[in-house]
Motif scaffolding. Structure first.
Motif, mmCIF file in Angstrom:
data_model
loop_
_atom_site.group_PDB
_atom_site.id
_atom_site.type_symbol
_atom_site.label_atom_id
_atom_site.label_comp_id
_atom_site.label_asym_id
_atom_site.label_seq_id
_atom_site.Cartn_x
_atom_site.Cartn_y
_atom_site.Cartn_z
ATOM 1 N N TYR A 137 -45.347 -8.697 12.277
ATOM 2 C CA TYR A 137 -44.356 -8.987 12.920
ATOM 3 C C TYR A 137 -45.036 -9.302 14.034
ATOM 4 N N VAL A 138 -44.208 -10.399 14.767
ATOM 5 C CA VAL A 138 -44.653 -10.805 16.409
ATOM 6 C C VAL A 138 -43.616 -10.342 16.997
ATOM 7 N N GLN A 139 -43.528 -9.567 18.158
ATOM 8 C CA GLN A 139 -42.594 -9.161 19.106
ATOM 9 C C GLN A 139 -42.652 -9.426 20.528
ATOM 10 N N HIS A 140 -41.812 -10.253 20.853
ATOM 11 C CA HIS A 140 -41.810 -10.793 22.068
ATOM 12 C C HIS A 140 -41.644 -9.783 23.116
ATOM 13 N N THR A 141 -42.537 -9.772 24.292
ATOM 14 C CA THR A 141 -42.541 -8.632 25.266
ATOM 15 C C THR A 141 -42.582 -9.245 26.433
ATOM 16 N N GLU A 142 -41.158 -9.348 27.273
ATOM 17 C CA GLU A 142 -41.293 -9.652 28.628
ATOM 18 C C GLU A 142 -39.936 -9.786 29.154
ATOM 19 N N ASP A 143 -39.591 -10.082 30.266
ATOM 20 C CA ASP A 143 -38.323 -10.073 30.890
ATOM 21 C C ASP A 143 -37.441 -9.090 30.482
ATOM 22 N N GLU A 144 -36.120 -9.244 30.975
ATOM 23 C CA GLU A 144 -35.064 -8.060 30.799
ATOM 24 C C GLU A 144 -34.908 -7.777 29.346
ATOM 25 N N GLU A 145 -34.408 -8.724 28.389
ATOM 26 C CA GLU A 145 -33.969 -8.397 27.049
ATOM 27 C C GLU A 145 -35.017 -7.846 26.284
ATOM 28 N N TYR A 146 -36.260 -8.115 26.493
ATOM 29 C CA TYR A 146 -37.609 -8.111 26.017
ATOM 30 C C TYR A 146 -38.382 -7.005 26.629
ATOM 31 N N THR A 147 -37.968 -6.079 27.458
ATOM 32 C CA THR A 147 -39.030 -5.304 28.184
ATOM 33 C C THR A 147 -39.081 -4.314 27.077
ATOM 34 N N LYS A 148 -40.540 -3.959 27.175
ATOM 35 C CA LYS A 148 -41.282 -3.061 25.965
ATOM 36 C C LYS A 148 -40.366 -1.533 26.043
ATOM 37 N N GLY A 149 -40.110 -1.151 24.814
ATOM 38 C CA GLY A 149 -39.502 0.159 24.846
ATOM 39 C C GLY A 149 -37.860 0.267 24.951
ATOM 40 N N THR A 150 -37.387 -0.993 25.344
ATOM 41 C CA THR A 150 -35.880 -0.825 25.455
ATOM 42 C C THR A 150 -35.055 -1.144 23.960
ATOM 43 N N ASP A 151 -34.049 -0.871 24.023
ATOM 44 C CA ASP A 151 -33.151 -1.139 22.734
ATOM 45 C C ASP A 151 -33.421 -2.545 22.103
ATOM 46 N N THR A 152 -33.070 -3.656 23.067
ATOM 47 C CA THR A 152 -32.926 -4.847 22.607
ATOM 48 C C THR A 152 -34.267 -5.478 22.188
ATOM 49 N N TRP A 153 -35.600 -4.820 22.633
ATOM 50 C CA TRP A 153 -36.929 -5.241 22.487
ATOM 51 C C TRP A 153 -37.516 -4.785 20.936
ATOM 52 N N GLN A 154 -36.596 -3.712 20.649
ATOM 53 C CA GLN A 154 -36.966 -3.278 19.081
ATOM 54 C C GLN A 154 -36.792 -4.389 17.966
ATOM 55 N N ILE A 155 -37.662 -4.375 17.223
ATOM 56 C CA ILE A 155 -37.791 -5.122 15.862
ATOM 57 C C ILE A 155 -36.389 -4.853 15.220
ATOM 58 N N SER A 156 -35.734 -5.652 14.837
ATOM 59 C CA SER A 156 -34.391 -5.514 14.086
ATOM 60 C C SER A 156 -34.456 -4.313 13.236
ATOM 61 N N SER A 157 -33.472 -3.512 13.065
ATOM 62 C CA SER A 157 -33.335 -2.192 12.088
ATOM 63 C C SER A 157 -33.197 -2.699 10.535
ATOM 64 N N LEU A 158 -32.662 -3.945 10.628
ATOM 65 C CA LEU A 158 -32.648 -4.516 9.137
ATOM 66 C C LEU A 158 -34.057 -4.771 8.607
ATOM 67 N N ILE A 159 -35.151 -4.989 9.431
ATOM 68 C CA ILE A 159 -36.481 -5.061 8.839
ATOM 69 C C ILE A 159 -37.430 -4.202 9.356
ATOM 70 N N THR A 160 -37.179 -2.815 9.511
ATOM 71 C CA THR A 160 -37.990 -1.993 10.339
ATOM 72 C C THR A 160 -39.576 -2.164 9.650
ATOM 73 N N PRO A 161 -40.546 -2.269 10.301
ATOM 74 C CA PRO A 161 -42.031 -2.251 10.037
ATOM 75 C C PRO A 161 -42.423 -0.851 9.290
ATOM 76 N N LEU A 162 -43.133 -0.918 8.415
ATOM 77 C CA LEU A 162 -43.901 0.296 7.888
ATOM 78 C C LEU A 162 -45.135 0.637 8.315
ATOM 79 N N PRO A 163 -45.640 1.826 8.268
ATOM 80 C CA PRO A 163 -47.010 2.121 9.089
ATOM 81 C C PRO A 163 -48.035 1.223 8.770
#
Length: 172
Positions: free
Chosen positions: A47-73
């Motif tokens: 998974y590549v996860q964009h991390t920057e600015d408002e919508e993609y601030t690490k730890g915010t709800d909108t930054w999370q990977i879609s719950s439809l494709i939740t990563p496994l450990p």
């Protein structure tokens, strides 16, 4: 195994805008299908996860990977600060660690992160399949999203990647 499924920026932010992603539900269904096929075949998922600015601030709800494709450990997650999934990230090192030479690429946004990553993967010597119906974007002031997706499929396919529809992608 030398193939990995690369899922780019399929984060909750993509579904939080007033304007909807082109073919969003169908594209997500195809990404879920790719993920299921890769996992069933024991193919690494990155998974590549964009991390920057408002919508993609690490730890915010909108930054999370879609719950439809939740990563496994056992999945790999690479955070990126730019459109290029390789630039200023450890993606190349992670792929090398996994012995990956071939990528199956899907995700968001077609004309930004998907396009830039497909081109960079080609330049770095990776053999890639761009899943032509498993990436999406939003309309802009000049083109509707379907035109943007179609244009990028035409430009990238056969030059920088092999184009395949999701139903033709098989992992072995």
């Amino acid at each position: 195994m030398t193939t990995a499924l690369l899922i780019i920026d399929v984060q909750e932010a993509m579904f939080s805008y007033e304007v909807e992603l082109h073919d969003g539900n169908e594209v997500m269904g195809r990404i879920v299908s790719l993920l299921n096929k890769a996992r069933a075949a024991g193919i690494p998922v990155v998974y590549v996860q964009h991390t920057e600015d408002e919508e993609y601030t690490k730890g915010t709800d909108t930054w999370q990977i879609s719950s439809l494709i939740t990563p496994l450990p056992e999945d790999t997650i690479v955070e990126k600060p730019t459109w290029d999934s390789f630039h200023r990230t450890n993606l190349h090192e992670e792929l090398q660690r996994l012995g990956i030479t071939d990528l199956v690429i899907c995700g968001m946004q077609t004309e930004f992160c998907v396009d830039t990553t497909v081109r960079r993967a080609y330049s770095m010597g990776y053999s890639s399949v761009l899943v032509q119906d498993a990436h999406s974007t939003f309309p802009n002031a000049r083109f509707n999203a379907e035109e943007i997706v179609g244009h990028h499929n035409a430009v990238l396919g056969g030059r920088f990647a092999v184009l395949k529809p999701e139903h033709e992608v098989e992992f072995r």
